[in-house]
Write an enzyme that holds these catalytic residues in place. Structure first.
Site, short mmCIF file in Angstrom:
data_model
loop_
_atom_site.label_atom_id
_atom_site.label_comp_id
_atom_site.label_asym_id
_atom_site.label_seq_id
_atom_site.Cartn_x
_atom_site.Cartn_y
_atom_site.Cartn_z
N SER A 1 0.82 -1.22 0.00
CA SER A 1 0.00 0.00 0.00
C SER A 1 0.85 1.26 0.00
CB SER A 1 -0.94 0.00 1.21
OG SER A 1 -0.20 -0.02 2.41
N HIS B 1 9.81 -1.55 1.94
CA HIS B 1 9.88 -1.72 3.40
C HIS B 1 9.78 -3.19 3.76
CE1 HIS B 1 5.77 -0.81 2.09
NE2 HIS B 1 5.33 -1.64 3.04
N HIS C 1 8.51 -5.61 6.76
CA HIS C 1 7.76 -5.69 8.01
C HIS C 1 8.48 -6.67 8.94
CE1 HIS C 1 3.80 -4.00 6.49
NE2 HIS C 1 4.35 -4.34 5.34
#
Ligand code: AMP
Length: 110
Positions: free
Chosen positions: A91, A96, A98
């Protein structure tokens, strides 16, 4: 948004930072520990990373392990996730990782 976090323009819940990566707490945590590790340099997603980014990608992974230890979830276990494009659930268009832990995580993911 993540570029602003990466440049230090926006103060977030930073848990780790160095010259190449920044890590901060996810605003909508999916687990008791949910940290996002991002490169300071803008890379849209894992597909946009190339050979020249390999050292940076490795650095993101070792930073993730370091943060897992720092957060006290190394022994109990954790999961690293990179979502990519629509079906992957990406999104935010800034690469990135997690880092999720602090509870037993289900598998397979939804
Ligand atoms: P993804 O869906 O894999 O692109 O992950 C984006 C993540 O960023 C989601 O887990 C969001 O909850 C999180 N997020 C969005 N905006 C912020 C923000 N300003 N600070 C921290 N986390 C954010």
């Amino acid at each position: 948004m993540f570029c602003k976090l990466a440049s230090g323009e926006i103060a977030a819940g930073t848990v780790y930072s160095d010259d190449r990566v920044v890590a901060f707490r996810d605003v909508a945590p999916a687990a008791p520990i949910h940290v996002l590790i991002i490169p300071r340099r803008h890379i849209e997603n894992i597909l946009a990373a190339n050979k020249a980014d390999e050292a940076l990608l490795g650095h993101m992974l070792t930073a993730a392990s370091r943060i897992a230890r720092q957060e006290g979830i190394a022994e109990s276990g954790f999961r690293l996730v990179i979502n990519c494009n629509e079906d992957g659930g990406q999104s935010i268009d800034h690469l990135h990782i997690h880092l999720l832990g602090g509870r037993k995580l289900g598998w397979p993911p939804g």
